[in-house]
Motif scaffolding. Structure first.
Motif, PDB file in Angstrom:
ATOM      1  N   UNK A  77     -22.560  19.745 -52.340  1.00 47.80           N
ATOM      2  CA  UNK A  77     -22.188  18.561 -51.570  1.00 47.80           C
ATOM      3  C   UNK A  77     -21.303  17.649 -52.399  1.00 47.80           C
ATOM      4  N   UNK A  78     -21.595  17.538 -53.679  1.00 51.29           N
ATOM      5  CA  UNK A  78     -20.745  16.747 -54.564  1.00 51.29           C
ATOM      6  C   UNK A  78     -19.340  17.356 -54.644  1.00 51.29           C
ATOM      7  N   UNK A  79     -19.273  18.691 -54.669  1.00 49.66           N
ATOM      8  CA  UNK A  79     -17.973  19.371 -54.652  1.00 49.66           C
ATOM      9  C   UNK A  79     -17.215  19.024 -53.375  1.00 49.66           C
ATOM     10  N   UNK A  80     -17.923  18.952 -52.243  1.00 50.25           N
ATOM     11  CA  UNK A  80     -17.289  18.583 -50.978  1.00 50.25           C
ATOM     12  C   UNK A  80     -16.711  17.176 -51.068  1.00 50.25           C
ATOM     13  N   UNK A  81     -17.472  16.236 -51.642  1.00 46.71           N
ATOM     14  CA  UNK A  81     -16.968  14.869 -51.792  1.00 46.71           C
ATOM     15  C   UNK A  81     -15.689  14.858 -52.618  1.00 46.71           C
ATOM     16  N   UNK A  82     -15.677  15.614 -53.715  1.00 44.48           N
ATOM     17  CA  UNK A  82     -14.482  15.709 -54.552  1.00 44.48           C
ATOM     18  C   UNK A  82     -13.310  16.296 -53.761  1.00 44.48           C
ATOM     19  N   UNK A  83     -13.587  17.371 -53.037  1.00 45.31           N
ATOM     20  CA  UNK A  83     -12.526  18.064 -52.307  1.00 45.31           C
ATOM     21  C   UNK A  83     -11.897  17.152 -51.251  1.00 45.31           C
ATOM     22  N   UNK A  84     -12.733  16.441 -50.510  1.00 46.44           N
ATOM     23  CA  UNK A  84     -12.220  15.554 -49.465  1.00 46.44           C
ATOM     24  C   UNK A  84     -11.377  14.438 -50.075  1.00 46.44           C
ATOM     25  N   UNK A  85     -11.871  13.831 -51.141  1.00 44.98           N
ATOM     26  CA  UNK A  85     -11.143  12.696 -51.738  1.00 44.98           C
ATOM     27  C   UNK A  85      -9.821  13.139 -52.359  1.00 44.98           C
ATOM     28  N   UNK A  86      -9.826  14.251 -53.066  1.00 41.49           N
ATOM     29  CA  UNK A  86      -8.602  14.707 -53.724  1.00 41.49           C
ATOM     30  C   UNK A  86      -7.584  15.240 -52.709  1.00 41.49           C
ATOM     31  N   UNK A  87      -8.041  15.986 -51.716  1.00 43.74           N
ATOM     32  CA  UNK A  87      -7.118  16.478 -50.693  1.00 43.74           C
ATOM     33  C   UNK A  87      -6.541  15.328 -49.867  1.00 43.74           C
ATOM     34  N   UNK A  88      -7.359  14.315 -49.590  1.00 43.62           N
ATOM     35  CA  UNK A  88      -6.867  13.143 -48.857  1.00 43.62           C
ATOM     36  C   UNK A  88      -5.815  12.403 -49.670  1.00 43.62           C
ATOM     37  N   UNK A  89      -6.049  12.290 -50.979  1.00 43.83           N
ATOM     38  CA  UNK A  89      -5.079  11.617 -51.840  1.00 43.83           C
ATOM     39  C   UNK A  89      -3.755  12.384 -51.862  1.00 43.83           C
ATOM     40  N   UNK A  90      -3.830  13.692 -51.972  1.00 44.02           N
ATOM     41  CA  UNK A  90      -2.608  14.492 -52.015  1.00 44.02           C
ATOM     42  C   UNK A  90      -1.859  14.420 -50.675  1.00 44.02           C
ATOM     43  N   UNK A  91      -2.589  14.656 -49.590  1.00 45.58           N
ATOM     44  CA  UNK A  91      -1.955  14.636 -48.278  1.00 45.58           C
ATOM     45  C   UNK A  91      -1.464  13.258 -47.886  1.00 45.58           C
ATOM     46  N   UNK A  92      -2.319  12.247 -48.076  1.00 45.43           N
ATOM     47  CA  UNK A  92      -1.927  10.887 -47.738  1.00 45.43           C
ATOM     48  C   UNK A  92      -0.792  10.391 -48.608  1.00 45.43           C
ATOM     49  N   UNK A  93      -0.832  10.729 -49.890  1.00 42.87           N
ATOM     50  CA  UNK A  93       0.235  10.319 -50.791  1.00 42.87           C
ATOM     51  C   UNK A  93       1.576  10.899 -50.384  1.00 42.87           C
ATOM     52  N   UNK A  94       1.598  12.142 -49.941  1.00 43.05           N
ATOM     53  CA  UNK A  94       2.851  12.762 -49.494  1.00 43.05           C
ATOM     54  C   UNK A  94       3.392  12.032 -48.272  1.00 43.05           C
ATOM     55  N   UNK A  95       2.518  11.669 -47.340  1.00 44.56           N
ATOM     56  CA  UNK A  95       2.967  10.917 -46.156  1.00 44.56           C
ATOM     57  C   UNK A  95       3.545   9.560 -46.558  1.00 44.56           C
ATOM     58  N   UNK A  96       2.875   8.868 -47.463  1.00 44.22           N
ATOM     59  CA  UNK A  96       3.327   7.525 -47.841  1.00 44.22           C
ATOM     60  C   UNK A  96       4.662   7.563 -48.574  1.00 44.22           C
ATOM     61  N   UNK A  97       4.901   8.598 -49.335  1.00 41.27           N
ATOM     62  CA  UNK A  97       6.129   8.678 -50.123  1.00 41.27           C
ATOM     63  C   UNK A  97       7.309   9.219 -49.327  1.00 41.27           C
ATOM     64  N   UNK A  98       7.055   9.680 -48.116  1.00 43.19           N
ATOM     65  CA  UNK A  98       8.145  10.175 -47.272  1.00 43.19           C
ATOM     66  C   UNK A  98       8.733   9.021 -46.468  1.00 43.19           C
ATOM     67  N   UNK A  99       9.392   8.103 -47.154  1.00 38.44           N
ATOM     68  CA  UNK A  99       9.993   6.935 -46.480  1.00 38.44           C
ATOM     69  C   UNK A  99      11.488   7.121 -46.378  1.00 38.44           C
TER      70      UNK A  99
END
Length: 241
Positions: A219-241
């Motif tokens: 479950x801790x691995x899941x928390x890590x996976x969600x947070x890191x994948x969200x950062x990568x995906x969300x960061x790509x969206x934010x930087x596409x300006x």
């Protein structure tokens, strides 16, 4: 006269809500990224800014509890950045599992959703939706410190969405979303460190382990996976300006 003014104001409000806003310059996006890092990385500032992550964490528990059919009875936020969400219902089953899993994943998923809105130019929608969620959460807060922190957060969103210009609104929205994406990464690591030292025996991961008979480490691995994948995906969206 008043009814005429109200009739004219309603379409304007609807246009503000449904319309899109221009993307900020790349330097604004990068500056808000640096600002978010500045309040997440240093331990002294993180002790303060983590209160906002706790709001998202406990709000996630509360929202999923309601969506899964549980009765939400109250939320408490404490000055040590801990929190407690209490709901009634079966102490087992899918609803309880989803409620327990929602806390550590909520800040990152909210950040990811916010990044999607910003990528679509929906800055006003993001600000108003965040304000509405904070107002709804305020109704369920059961201690003074919790009321104070939620009121301050909601007040900031309300002031910016109503009084600030488009550039300030964009910078504020990007800073908030960067903060959620970056701030959502740190709590799972903190939980992992506490558990390695024999602490946090009743953490969300341990509760989920008891509910599902799946090791808490997974479950801790899941928390890590969600947070890191969200950062990568969300960061790509934010930087596409």
């Amino acid at each position: 006269m008043h009814s005429t003014a109200a009739a004219l104001a309603l379409p304007d409000l609807w246009d503000r809500l449904t319309g899109t806003q221009p993307d900020p310059d790349l330097w604004v996006v990068l500056a808000t990224l640096v600002a978010a890092l500045a309040v997440v990385a240093p331990h002294a500032l993180w002790r303060i800014s983590r209160n906002a992550i706790t709001i998202a964490h406990e709000g996630g528990h509360g929202l999923v509890a309601l969506l899964s059919g549980r009765q939400l009875t109250g939320i408490r936020l404490h000055s040590d950045t801990s929190g407690l969400t209490v709901s009634r219902g079966k102490p087992y089953g899918l609803g309880m599992i989803l409620t327990a899993a929602a806390g550590y994943t909520a800040p990152s998923l909210l950040g990811l959703g916010g990044a999607a809105l910003l990528a679509a130019g929906r800055i006003t929608v993001l600000l108003w939706a965040a304000t509405a969620l904070l107002v709804a959460m305020l109704v369920m807060i059961r201690n003074a410190y919790g009321v104070l922190t939620v009121v301050l957060a909601g007040g900031a969103f309300l002031l910016v969405s109503w009084l600030a210009g488009p550039q300030v609104q964009a910078a504020f929205a990007y800073a908030v979303v960067w903060f959620l994406l970056l701030g959502g990464v740190r709590p799972p690591f903190e939980l992992q460190l506490k558990r390695s030292r024999g602490g946090a025996g009743d953490s969300d991961a341990d509760q989920l382990s008891r509910l599902t008979h799946v090791p808490a480490g997974l479950w801790l691995f899941l928390f890590h996976a969600v947070s890191l994948c969200s950062l990568i995906g969300g960061g790509r969206w934010l930087l596409e300006v």
